[in-house]
Design a protein around this motif. Structure first.
Motif, PDB file in Angstrom:
ATOM      1  N   GLN A 118     -11.528 -12.318  -3.025  1.00  0.00           N
ATOM      2  CA  GLN A 118     -11.062 -11.596  -4.202  1.00  0.00           C
ATOM      3  C   GLN A 118     -11.507 -12.284  -5.489  1.00  0.00           C
ATOM      4  N   VAL A 119     -11.406 -13.607  -5.502  1.00  0.00           N
ATOM      5  CA  VAL A 119     -11.817 -14.361  -6.696  1.00  0.00           C
ATOM      6  C   VAL A 119     -13.304 -14.138  -6.966  1.00  0.00           C
ATOM      7  N   SER A 120     -14.120 -14.269  -5.929  1.00  0.00           N
ATOM      8  CA  SER A 120     -15.561 -14.100  -6.080  1.00  0.00           C
ATOM      9  C   SER A 120     -15.912 -12.690  -6.535  1.00  0.00           C
ATOM     10  N   TRP A 121     -15.274 -11.686  -5.931  1.00  0.00           N
ATOM     11  CA  TRP A 121     -15.580 -10.295  -6.261  1.00  0.00           C
ATOM     12  C   TRP A 121     -15.192  -9.984  -7.700  1.00  0.00           C
ATOM     13  N   GLN A 122     -13.994 -10.414  -8.124  1.00  0.00           N
ATOM     14  CA  GLN A 122     -13.560 -10.117  -9.489  1.00  0.00           C
ATOM     15  C   GLN A 122     -14.452 -10.794 -10.525  1.00  0.00           C
TER      16      GLN A 122
ATOM     17  N   ALA B 126      -7.990 -14.548 -11.289  1.00  0.00           N
ATOM     18  CA  ALA B 126      -9.212 -15.047 -10.655  1.00  0.00           C
ATOM     19  C   ALA B 126      -9.794 -16.241 -11.415  1.00  0.00           C
ATOM     20  N   TRP B 127      -9.410 -16.385 -12.662  1.00  0.00           N
ATOM     21  CA  TRP B 127      -9.888 -17.501 -13.471  1.00  0.00           C
ATOM     22  C   TRP B 127      -8.785 -18.537 -13.725  1.00  0.00           C
ATOM     23  N   ASP B 128      -7.567 -18.086 -13.989  1.00  0.00           N
ATOM     24  CA  ASP B 128      -6.487 -18.986 -14.395  1.00  0.00           C
ATOM     25  C   ASP B 128      -5.567 -19.420 -13.259  1.00  0.00           C
ATOM     26  N   ALA B 129      -5.491 -18.636 -12.189  1.00  0.00           N
ATOM     27  CA  ALA B 129      -4.617 -18.981 -11.060  1.00  0.00           C
ATOM     28  C   ALA B 129      -5.261 -18.507  -9.761  1.00  0.00           C
ATOM     29  N   PRO B 130      -6.457 -18.997  -9.439  1.00  0.00           N
ATOM     30  CA  PRO B 130      -7.182 -18.503  -8.261  1.00  0.00           C
ATOM     31  C   PRO B 130      -6.453 -18.760  -6.948  1.00  0.00           C
ATOM     32  N   GLU B 131      -5.502 -19.704  -6.942  1.00  0.00           N
ATOM     33  CA  GLU B 131      -4.767 -19.988  -5.710  1.00  0.00           C
ATOM     34  C   GLU B 131      -3.895 -18.805  -5.277  1.00  0.00           C
ATOM     35  N   LEU B 132      -3.649 -17.855  -6.191  1.00  0.00           N
ATOM     36  CA  LEU B 132      -2.838 -16.693  -5.862  1.00  0.00           C
ATOM     37  C   LEU B 132      -3.647 -15.578  -5.200  1.00  0.00           C
ATOM     38  N   LEU B 133      -4.964 -15.751  -5.111  1.00  0.00           N
ATOM     39  CA  LEU B 133      -5.837 -14.746  -4.524  1.00  0.00           C
ATOM     40  C   LEU B 133      -6.667 -15.354  -3.402  1.00  0.00           C
ATOM     41  N   SER B 134      -7.245 -14.505  -2.581  1.00  0.00           N
ATOM     42  CA  SER B 134      -8.158 -14.999  -1.561  1.00  0.00           C
ATOM     43  C   SER B 134      -9.480 -15.384  -2.222  1.00  0.00           C
ATOM     44  N   LYS B 135     -10.275 -16.195  -1.543  1.00  0.00           N
ATOM     45  CA  LYS B 135     -11.570 -16.602  -2.092  1.00  0.00           C
ATOM     46  C   LYS B 135     -12.482 -15.400  -2.304  1.00  0.00           C
TER      47      LYS B 135
ATOM     48  N   LEU C  97       9.507 -13.743  -5.036  1.00  0.00           N
ATOM     49  CA  LEU C  97       8.758 -12.536  -4.697  1.00  0.00           C
ATOM     50  C   LEU C  97       7.261 -12.779  -4.829  1.00  0.00           C
ATOM     51  N   ASP C  98       6.497 -11.992  -4.101  1.00  0.00           N
ATOM     52  CA  ASP C  98       5.031 -11.990  -4.187  1.00  0.00           C
ATOM     53  C   ASP C  98       4.395 -13.296  -3.734  1.00  0.00           C
ATOM     54  N   ALA C  99       5.037 -13.989  -2.811  1.00  0.00           N
ATOM     55  CA  ALA C  99       4.453 -15.231  -2.294  1.00  0.00           C
ATOM     56  C   ALA C  99       3.220 -14.918  -1.457  1.00  0.00           C
ATOM     57  N   PRO C 100       2.140 -15.666  -1.611  1.00  0.00           N
ATOM     58  CA  PRO C 100       0.945 -15.441  -0.783  1.00  0.00           C
ATOM     59  C   PRO C 100       1.252 -15.692   0.686  1.00  0.00           C
ATOM     60  N   ASP C 101       0.475 -15.103   1.559  1.00  0.00           N
ATOM     61  CA  ASP C 101       0.652 -15.311   2.995  1.00  0.00           C
ATOM     62  C   ASP C 101       0.575 -16.800   3.324  1.00  0.00           C
ATOM     63  N   GLY C 102       1.518 -17.259   4.134  1.00  0.00           N
ATOM     64  CA  GLY C 102       1.516 -18.647   4.572  1.00  0.00           C
ATOM     65  C   GLY C 102       2.099 -19.634   3.585  1.00  0.00           C
ATOM     66  N   ALA C 103       2.627 -19.139   2.461  1.00  0.00           N
ATOM     67  CA  ALA C 103       3.122 -20.055   1.419  1.00  0.00           C
ATOM     68  C   ALA C 103       4.566 -20.487   1.628  1.00  0.00           C
ATOM     69  N   GLU C 104       5.302 -19.821   2.528  1.00  0.00           N
ATOM     70  CA  GLU C 104       6.731 -20.089   2.645  1.00  0.00           C
ATOM     71  C   GLU C 104       7.060 -21.562   2.900  1.00  0.00           C
ATOM     72  N   PRO C 105       6.403 -22.252   3.852  1.00  0.00           N
ATOM     73  CA  PRO C 105       6.759 -23.667   4.072  1.00  0.00           C
ATOM     74  C   PRO C 105       6.587 -24.527   2.815  1.00  0.00           C
ATOM     75  N   ARG C 106       5.530 -24.287   2.070  1.00  0.00           N
ATOM     76  CA  ARG C 106       5.294 -25.073   0.855  1.00  0.00           C
ATOM     77  C   ARG C 106       6.344 -24.757  -0.211  1.00  0.00           C
ATOM     78  N   TYR C 107       6.686 -23.486  -0.356  1.00  0.00           N
ATOM     79  CA  TYR C 107       7.669 -23.103  -1.362  1.00  0.00           C
ATOM     80  C   TYR C 107       9.051 -23.669  -1.023  1.00  0.00           C
ATOM     81  N   VAL C 108       9.400 -23.621   0.248  1.00  0.00           N
ATOM     82  CA  VAL C 108      10.698 -24.173   0.669  1.00  0.00           C
ATOM     83  C   VAL C 108      10.740 -25.672   0.414  1.00  0.00           C
ATOM     84  N   GLU C 109       9.632 -26.352   0.651  1.00  0.00           N
ATOM     85  CA  GLU C 109       9.561 -27.790   0.382  1.00  0.00           C
ATOM     86  C   GLU C 109       9.730 -28.082  -1.110  1.00  0.00           C
TER      87      GLU C 109
END
Length: 357
Positions: free
Chosen positions: A127-131, A116-125, A223-235
């Motif tokens: 989740q980051v706010s709540w943590q 939530a502090w070091d890699a917030p892009e791996l969580l939803s907004k 593994l553990d790719a966030p939802d919707g990340a596949e196109p970016r990861y493939v690129e």
């Protein structure tokens, strides 16, 4: 009369984070198995939960479901919980004012990672706010915050004023984490190739891992790719020289599927650098899979000599070596290192923490 440790299990009815949910139940079993003579373990659960863990005493089912309880506890409203020794294996805890000295009330929590502090892009907004909000409550009201490694403790001390309330208790692989009998069928169902490396990390850290797959002449499974990340990861894979058809991006998998995927890998490579418990690296070591990881404090603490730790720009070469001449040696080192972690040991140390308090 012996002590009663009241253990919060918030994801029995609704799984929000599979790793935390699994670890919570595994730690509960460890605490129950190592309870000192005359001591018992009670559960605190949200409405709608069904507790089926053997060996527990009282189960306190609260009046709110998990979602409503999360909002209530974030505001510091915790009716019906009661006092005593309370531990939550996450930040999901009744962090309210209490009196440890006169009433023997204790509240401790476990913080597994600092995404939530070091890699917030791996969580939803949300989740980051709540943590972040719950850590602020922990600073005010927690008697101790448990973290899984000294590196996480050091990073946490930069983020929050907790002083000597930070304690280190490691995790372990999921209980019964073994290669399933139908591992091949599971890999086929996930459309995986015969030879591949498994990668974990964020968008910014995966590029060198993909280059490692190119160097080792195998496919890459993320593994553990966030939802919707596949196109970016493939690129990113394509830019690193790995054709799109050889990049296989998967989200969170069931434990049996994950074990099957890891067991079939030539190498597991952890490319992320945030402070936290490296769930997949520990699982890979438990299965004797060669491990390569970015040289970070968390990986030095946990992987240690159970794998190859390298700088980010050296990970491609390390993957190539681990998939080839170094494979057998790394398999042995991984298996040996995995034996350092057990939920019974974690449970025993948690009892020790509350005794110290």
């Amino acid at each position: 009369m012996g002590a009663r440790l009241r253990f919060v299990l918030d994801q029995l009815g609704q799984i929000v984070d599979p790793d935390l949910a699994s670890a919570a139940v595994d730690l509960a079993h460890g605490v129950i198995a190592t309870a000192p003579s005359g001591c018992t373990v009670d559960l605190i659960v949200p409405a709608g939960s069904e507790a089926t863990i053997r060996g527990v005493g009282e189960v306190r089912t609260l009046g709110l479901a998990r979602r409503e309880l999360a909002a209530s506890w974030q505001l510091g409203i915790a009716p019906g919980v009661g006092g005593g020794m309370i531990h939550s294996p996450s930040l999901f805890a009744p962090l309210v004012k209490h009196d440890r000295v006169h009433d023997d009330d204790q509240t401790t929590v476990t913080l597994w990672d600092l995404r939530a502090w070091d890699a917030p892009e791996l969580l939803s907004k949300n989740q980051v706010s709540w943590q972040r909000g719950m850590l602020r409550r922990a600073v005010k009201h927690a008697d101790a915050v448990v973290v899984p490694s000294h590196a996480v403790a050091a990073r946490l001390s930069e983020l929050a004023r907790l002083g000597d309330r930070v304690r280190v208790i490691a995790g372990a692989p999921p209980r019964g984490f073994v290669v399933p009998d139908d591992a091949g069928r599971r890999r086929n169902a996930l459309s995986l190739p015969d030879e591949y490396v498994v990668l974990t990390g964020s968008e910014s850290s995966l590029r060198d891992g993909f280059r490692g797959a190119v160097a080792a002449a195998v496919d890459a499974v993320v593994l553990d790719a966030p939802d919707g990340a596949e196109p970016r990861y493939v690129e990113i894979a394509s830019a690193a020289g790995l054709p799109e058809r050889r990049a296989h991006v998967r989200g969170a998998l069931a434990v049996e599927d994950r074990a099957a995927v890891l067991a079939g890998a030539s190498v597991f490579a952890a490319t992320g650098d945030f402070a936290g418990w490296p769930w997949r690296a520990v699982e890979a070591m438990a299965l004797g899979v060669p491990v390569v990881a970015i040289d970070t404090g968390s990986h030095r603490d946990v992987v240690a000599d159970g794998g190859t730790l390298v700088a980010a720009d050296e990970i491609a070469g390390a993957i190539e070596q681990a998939a080839g001449p170094a494979a057998e040696r790394l398999r042995i080192l991984a298996s040996d290192r995995s034996r350092a972690f057990s939920w019974a040991s974690s449970g025993e140390r948690l009892w020790g923490l509350h005794a110290d308090l």
